[in-house]
Design a protein around this motif. Sequence first.
Motif, PDB file in Angstrom:
ATOM      1  N   ALA A 189      10.547   3.090  -4.396  1.00  0.00           N
ATOM      2  CA  ALA A 189      10.916   4.640  -4.996  1.00  0.00           C
ATOM      3  C   ALA A 189       9.919   4.961  -6.026  1.00  0.00           C
ATOM      4  N   TYR A 190       9.912   6.188  -5.954  1.00  0.00           N
ATOM      5  CA  TYR A 190       8.977   6.734  -7.066  1.00  0.00           C
ATOM      6  C   TYR A 190       9.697   7.478  -8.026  1.00  0.00           C
ATOM      7  N   GLY A 191       9.424   7.113  -9.406  1.00  0.00           N
ATOM      8  CA  GLY A 191       9.998   7.900 -10.624  1.00  0.00           C
ATOM      9  C   GLY A 191      10.728   7.049 -11.609  1.00  0.00           C
ATOM     10  N   SER A 192      10.984   5.897 -11.399  1.00  0.00           N
ATOM     11  CA  SER A 192      11.702   4.960 -12.389  1.00  0.00           C
ATOM     12  C   SER A 192      10.894   4.540 -13.370  1.00  0.00           C
ATOM     13  N   THR A 193      11.296   4.361 -14.510  1.00  0.00           N
ATOM     14  CA  THR A 193      10.597   3.853 -15.626  1.00  0.00           C
ATOM     15  C   THR A 193      11.464   2.664 -16.195  1.00  0.00           C
ATOM     16  N   ARG A 194      12.465   2.344 -15.652  1.00  0.00           N
ATOM     17  CA  ARG A 194      13.156   1.152 -15.910  1.00  0.00           C
ATOM     18  C   ARG A 194      12.595  -0.140 -15.378  1.00  0.00           C
ATOM     19  N   VAL A 195      12.756  -1.321 -15.720  1.00  0.00           N
ATOM     20  CA  VAL A 195      12.730  -2.631 -15.187  1.00  0.00           C
ATOM     21  C   VAL A 195      13.384  -2.825 -14.070  1.00  0.00           C
ATOM     22  N   VAL A 214       4.812   1.530 -18.985  1.00  0.00           N
ATOM     23  CA  VAL A 214       3.758   1.879 -19.547  1.00  0.00           C
ATOM     24  C   VAL A 214       3.105   3.058 -18.529  1.00  0.00           C
ATOM     25  N   ALA A 215       3.074   2.887 -17.195  1.00  0.00           N
ATOM     26  CA  ALA A 215       2.524   3.938 -16.380  1.00  0.00           C
ATOM     27  C   ALA A 215       3.016   3.739 -15.111  1.00  0.00           C
ATOM     28  N   ALA A 216       2.967   4.598 -14.142  1.00  0.00           N
ATOM     29  CA  ALA A 216       3.316   4.406 -13.016  1.00  0.00           C
ATOM     30  C   ALA A 216       2.362   5.453 -11.862  1.00  0.00           C
ATOM     31  N   ILE A 217       2.087   5.017 -10.297  1.00  0.00           N
ATOM     32  CA  ILE A 217       1.489   5.679  -9.387  1.00  0.00           C
ATOM     33  C   ILE A 217       2.201   5.734  -8.323  1.00  0.00           C
ATOM     34  N   ASN A 218       2.222   6.829  -7.440  1.00  0.00           N
ATOM     35  CA  ASN A 218       2.870   6.744  -6.312  1.00  0.00           C
ATOM     36  C   ASN A 218       1.861   6.020  -5.286  1.00  0.00           C
ATOM     37  N   SER A 222       0.963  -1.180  -0.117  1.00  0.00           N
ATOM     38  CA  SER A 222      -0.053   0.111  -0.110  1.00  0.00           C
ATOM     39  C   SER A 222       1.066   1.341  -0.093  1.00  0.00           C
ATOM     40  N   ASP A 223       2.116   1.322   0.450  1.00  0.00           N
ATOM     41  CA  ASP A 223       3.008   2.292   0.381  1.00  0.00           C
ATOM     42  C   ASP A 223       4.062   2.489  -0.548  1.00  0.00           C
ATOM     43  N   TYR A 224       3.673   1.393  -1.817  1.00  0.00           N
ATOM     44  CA  TYR A 224       4.599   1.455  -2.654  1.00  0.00           C
ATOM     45  C   TYR A 224       4.155   2.111  -3.961  1.00  0.00           C
ATOM     46  N   THR A 225       5.266   2.427  -4.800  1.00  0.00           N
ATOM     47  CA  THR A 225       4.805   2.736  -6.007  1.00  0.00           C
ATOM     48  C   THR A 225       4.635   1.717  -6.960  1.00  0.00           C
ATOM     49  N   LYS A 226       3.490   1.619  -7.709  1.00  0.00           N
ATOM     50  CA  LYS A 226       2.827   0.621  -8.503  1.00  0.00           C
ATOM     51  C   LYS A 226       3.310   1.166  -9.877  1.00  0.00           C
ATOM     52  N   ALA A 227       3.490   0.294 -10.947  1.00  0.00           N
ATOM     53  CA  ALA A 227       3.674   0.629 -12.179  1.00  0.00           C
ATOM     54  C   ALA A 227       3.181  -0.649 -12.950  1.00  0.00           C
ATOM     55  N   TRP A 228       2.765  -0.201 -14.439  1.00  0.00           N
ATOM     56  CA  TRP A 228       2.518  -1.281 -15.556  1.00  0.00           C
ATOM     57  C   TRP A 228       3.512  -1.088 -16.569  1.00  0.00           C
ATOM     58  N   PHE A 229       4.150  -2.322 -17.046  1.00  0.00           N
ATOM     59  CA  PHE A 229       5.112  -2.669 -18.033  1.00  0.00           C
ATOM     60  C   PHE A 229       4.263  -3.506 -19.104  1.00  0.00           C
ATOM     61  N   ILE A 236       1.380  10.636 -10.775  1.00  0.00           N
ATOM     62  CA  ILE A 236       1.135   9.621 -11.807  1.00  0.00           C
ATOM     63  C   ILE A 236       2.147   9.983 -13.036  1.00  0.00           C
ATOM     64  N   TYR A 237       2.736   9.133 -13.866  1.00  0.00           N
ATOM     65  CA  TYR A 237       3.350   9.421 -14.967  1.00  0.00           C
ATOM     66  C   TYR A 237       2.990   8.479 -15.890  1.00  0.00           C
ATOM     67  N   TYR A 238       3.364   8.941 -17.232  1.00  0.00           N
ATOM     68  CA  TYR A 238       3.089   7.656 -18.080  1.00  0.00           C
ATOM     69  C   TYR A 238       4.196   7.817 -19.360  1.00  0.00           C
ATOM     70  N   ALA A 239       4.351   6.671 -19.965  1.00  0.00           N
ATOM     71  CA  ALA A 239       5.182   6.958 -21.160  1.00  0.00           C
ATOM     72  C   ALA A 239       4.729   7.726 -22.214  1.00  0.00           C
ATOM     73  N   ASP A 240       5.441   8.676 -23.046  1.00  0.00           N
ATOM     74  CA  ASP A 240       4.708   9.584 -23.734  1.00  0.00           C
ATOM     75  C   ASP A 240       3.878   8.889 -24.897  1.00  0.00           C
ATOM     76  N   SER A 241       4.113   7.685 -25.425  1.00  0.00           N
ATOM     77  CA  SER A 241       3.307   7.144 -26.408  1.00  0.00           C
ATOM     78  C   SER A 241       1.995   6.349 -25.781  1.00  0.00           C
ATOM     79  N   MET A 242       2.196   6.523 -24.184  1.00  0.00           N
ATOM     80  CA  MET A 242       0.733   5.890 -23.885  1.00  0.00           C
ATOM     81  C   MET A 242      -0.228   7.053 -23.352  1.00  0.00           C
ATOM     82  N   LYS A 243       0.345   8.299 -23.283  1.00  0.00           N
ATOM     83  CA  LYS A 243      -0.621   9.232 -22.742  1.00  0.00           C
ATOM     84  C   LYS A 243      -2.073   9.573 -23.650  1.00  0.00           C
ATOM     85  N   GLY A 244      -2.940   9.493 -22.969  1.00  0.00           N
ATOM     86  CA  GLY A 244      -4.481   9.902 -23.676  1.00  0.00           C
ATOM     87  C   GLY A 244      -5.225   8.759 -23.923  1.00  0.00           C
ATOM     88  N   ARG A 245      -4.521   7.777 -23.918  1.00  0.00           N
ATOM     89  CA  ARG A 245      -5.457   6.420 -24.151  1.00  0.00           C
ATOM     90  C   ARG A 245      -5.407   5.594 -22.957  1.00  0.00           C
TER      91      ARG A 245
END
Length: 123
Positions: free
Chosen positions: A101-107, A48-52, A30-37, A58-67
């Motif tokens: 951690a928050y902010g990573s887009t890396r596996v 794809v996206a992550a949420i704190n 519950s206190d972790y950042t969660k992400a989708w790859f 919240i942040y998204y990969a550029d190609s995923m924004k909007g959909r």
Amino acid sequence: QVPLVESGGELVQAGDSLRLSCAASGRTFSDYTKAWFRQAPGKEREFVAAINWNGAGIYYADSMKGRFTISRDNAKNTVYLQMDSLKPEDTAVYYCAASRAYGSTRVTGYPYWGQGTQLTVSS
């Protein structure tokens, strides 16, 4: 025991919408950042996206924004990925991951993973 369990992947038509879910198993995260790859056949796993932890970040990969829209419900220990206007190129195995951690887009930024759920989008 796999710490995260994804569900919701299926065969859909181009233009459809679908929501994936990822439930914590054995612990809350519950206190972790969660992400989708996602990982398409023959390609590297991509962010794809992550949420704190509280949904305020919240942040998204550029190609995923909007959909794609990521959200979470800590009371249910679940994170979601709403996907709209799906395209054949969205076909991939979708993975859920967790990190303190928050902010990573890396596996490599995520130590906890699920086994993935398959999404196939037909044209």
